[in-house]
Scaffold this active site. Sequence first.
Site, short mmCIF file in Angstrom:
data_model
loop_
_atom_site.label_atom_id
_atom_site.label_comp_id
_atom_site.label_asym_id
_atom_site.label_seq_id
_atom_site.Cartn_x
_atom_site.Cartn_y
_atom_site.Cartn_z
N LYS A 158 143.03 41.83 101.70
CA LYS A 158 141.67 41.34 101.41
C LYS A 158 141.30 41.56 99.94
O LYS A 158 140.67 40.71 99.32
CB LYS A 158 140.66 42.06 102.30
N ARG B 283 137.47 48.00 108.24
CA ARG B 283 136.99 47.83 106.88
C ARG B 283 135.60 48.43 106.74
O ARG B 283 134.80 48.41 107.67
CB ARG B 283 136.94 46.34 106.51
N ASP C 39 145.72 34.34 108.43
CA ASP C 39 144.55 35.03 107.88
C ASP C 39 144.09 34.50 106.53
O ASP C 39 142.90 34.44 106.27
CB ASP C 39 144.86 36.54 107.76
N ARG D 285 145.36 47.14 115.89
CA ARG D 285 146.10 46.05 115.24
C ARG D 285 147.59 46.13 115.48
O ARG D 285 148.17 47.22 115.57
CB ARG D 285 145.86 46.12 113.72
O1 SAT Z 1 141.41 45.35 108.16
S1 SAT Z 1 141.66 43.95 107.73
O2 SAT Z 1 140.76 43.60 106.65
O3 SAT Z 1 143.03 43.86 107.27
C1 SAT Z 1 141.46 42.91 109.04
C2 SAT Z 1 140.30 42.01 108.97
O4 SAT Z 1 139.17 42.49 108.89
O5 SAT Z 1 140.47 40.78 108.99
MN MN Z 2 141.00 38.51 108.22
#
Ligand code: SAT
Ligand code: MN
Length: 606
Positions: free
Chosen positions: A229, A81, A296, A389
Site C-alpha cells: 500500500k 492497517r 489488489d 490473511r
Molecule cells: O493489510 S493490507 O493493507 O495489506 C490489506 C488491505 O487492507 O487491503
Molecule cells: Mn487492498
Amino acid sequence: MRSMAITTAGADLSALKHVELRKWIEEVAALTKPDSIYICDGSENEWNRLTTHLVEVGTLVKLKKKPNSFWATSNPSDVARVEDRTFICSVNESDAGPTNNWMAPAQMKSEMTKLYDGCMRGRTMYVIPFCMGPINSKNPMFGVEITDSPYVVVSMKIMARMGTEALNAMGTDAVFVKALHSVGAPLSPGQDDVAWPCSDTKYISQFPEEHMIWSYGSGYGGNALLGKKCYSLRIASVIGRDEGWMAEHMLILKLTNPKGKVHYIAAAFPSACGKTNLAMLDPTIKGWKVETLGDDIAWMRFGEDGRLHAINPEFGFFGVAPGTGWGTNANAMRTVEKGNSIFTNVALTDDGDIWWEGMTDTPPEHLTDWKHQDWTPNNGELSSHPNSRFCTPASQCPIIAPEWESPDGVPISAIFFGGRRKTTIPLVMQSRDWNHGVFMGATLSSETTAAATGAVGVVRRDPFAMLPFIGYHVGDYIKHWINIGKKTSADKLPKIFYVNWFRRAKDGSFLWPGYGENSRILKWAIERIEGEAEAVETPLGFAPAPGSIDVDGLAVTEAAMADALHVDKSEWQEELPLIEEWFKKIGEKLPQEMGVEFGKLKDGVR
Ligand code: SAT
Ligand code: MN
C-alpha cells in the site's frame, strides 16, 4: 557507525555497487543500531534459514499438511492497517488534502528519528532490494525496504520480486524508493524476544516529494510490507499524477467469451470487499472463462495503441482468509494448497493444517485459535481474526493468466467500481461517459471492514476505493482521473461500471448471490461494450434492460432481480446530502465536472 554492525552474514557493504543505497544503509544502521546487517538475496536457502529461525522464536509454526507453509499469529493489538496513524507528509499541508492525516516532513522526521534511534538494538537489520512489477520493464520500479522483521522479509519474498536479481538490476545508480521499517521493539542484552514484536506507538508515514516511506511499530500487512500500500498505492499515485499514469486499488482479470474474444477488466473495491474472489471467479455461465492477473493493485499507463494498459505490481496475494472456501473461491484454495505460503491470524488444526471461518461448511471439532486458545465450534468465538490473511505466490494460482507478467500490461476494456452497501446502490449501472464514471468513483461508498482498525459496518465515502491510499489531495486525484479521460479518444477509454453485490432485501437477505454468479454481470458489461446488450437510461446511468442479464439457471426471482437493480428515489433522497457533505469536505479542489454530474443526479432522482 559501529564497525561490528556491518560484518555479519551476507552484508559485505563494500561490495555494494549502488552508491546511494550503501550510503542510506550506513545512515540507517548508525541511527537504528542493529547488531548486524543482512542483505537479502531472495534465495530458497535464505527463506529456509529465516523460516527456521522464525519457527525457533515462535513467530511461525510449520504446517504439516501444506508444503513449505507456516502459521503466524500476531500480537492481538497488531492485526490491521492503522489509518489513524497513517500520514502523508507533503511539504504543503494543502497537498495532503482533507482525507489524509498530515504532519510537516521535518516534524515527522524529528519525531520518528527519536523513535528509530537504537530501535534495532539486539536485532538484525535486513535490507530487501525489490522491484514492483516485472524487473524487465522499460522503467523498472525499484524499492529497498530496510526492516528488523524477518517475518517481513519472508512475506516480501512472496509479495514482491526481491533479492539479488532486483539489486543487480539497480546497478550503480537506479532510482529507488527508500522504505524504512521497524517493529519498534529493541532488545537489551539478554532480553528474550517475543513471538510478535511490535510497539504501541505506530506511524506509517509517506513523504511524497521524496518518494520515501517510514514505518514504525507494526509488523502487520500493509503497515509493514512497504511495497504494497505504501509504495504501490500512496507513493505510486503521486508518481502517476506527475507522470500521467494511474496507481489504483484494483484487481485485474481476463475474461474470454464463448467466441474466444478476450477482454481485460480492472475493478476497484475497498479492502475486504471481495477483490480476490472476483479476480479468481469461476463463472457459472457456459463458455465464459476468467483468468487472474492481480487481486489488489493495478498500475495503468497508456500504451502506444492509446488504450490504458494495466500491470499488477505485486508478486503474490495477501488475501482475506475468512469467507474464502471451496464453495466461494476454489481457485484461491488451490493456490494455497500448493504451499509456499504464510497464514497470519487464522486457526491451526490439530493435524497441522490451517482453518478459518467459511473454509468448509463443517468446522473441525477442535482448533487452536488465532490467540492460541482452544477452540470448539460452539465456544462463541471466531477461530480466526476477521482480517486474517493468506500470503501466497500469484504464480501458483491455477488460473493465473499466462501474460500476467507482461511488462507492457494488458489493455483494459472496463473498469468496475464497487462497495459494500445494504441499500441504495443497484447491482450494476454503466456510466454515461468517462466523466460520469469518474463521478461514480468519486462518490463511491462502502461499509467499513476489518481490514483497518476501527468500527466495522459504518458507511463512508471511499473514493475509487482509494480513501486510505491516495498519496495526495483527493480533489487533485479526481482531477487526475478527468485529465486521463482527455488523453485519448472516448472509444479507447475503458467503459466504467458501478456494482454492488451486497444489496439486501427488507428481511436482511442478500438480493444477489454473488461469487461465481457475478460472471453474469461481467457478461452484461462486455456485451454492452460489444454493443450486444440492451440498457435503459436512469438517473444513475445505464441500467440493464429487462431480460438483458443472463439469468439462465439462476435461482433468483424476477422480483429480487428488480429489487437488486431498482433506483429507489427515496433512498437517493437520503444519499444526496451525504454526497453534498463529501463534496464540501473536498472543498475548492473539487473539479467543476463533479458539480455538473452531481447536478444531473439531483435533477434525476428528485
Ligand atoms: O493489510 S493490507 O493493507 O495489506 C490489506 C488491505 O487492507 O487491503
Ligand atoms: Mn487492498
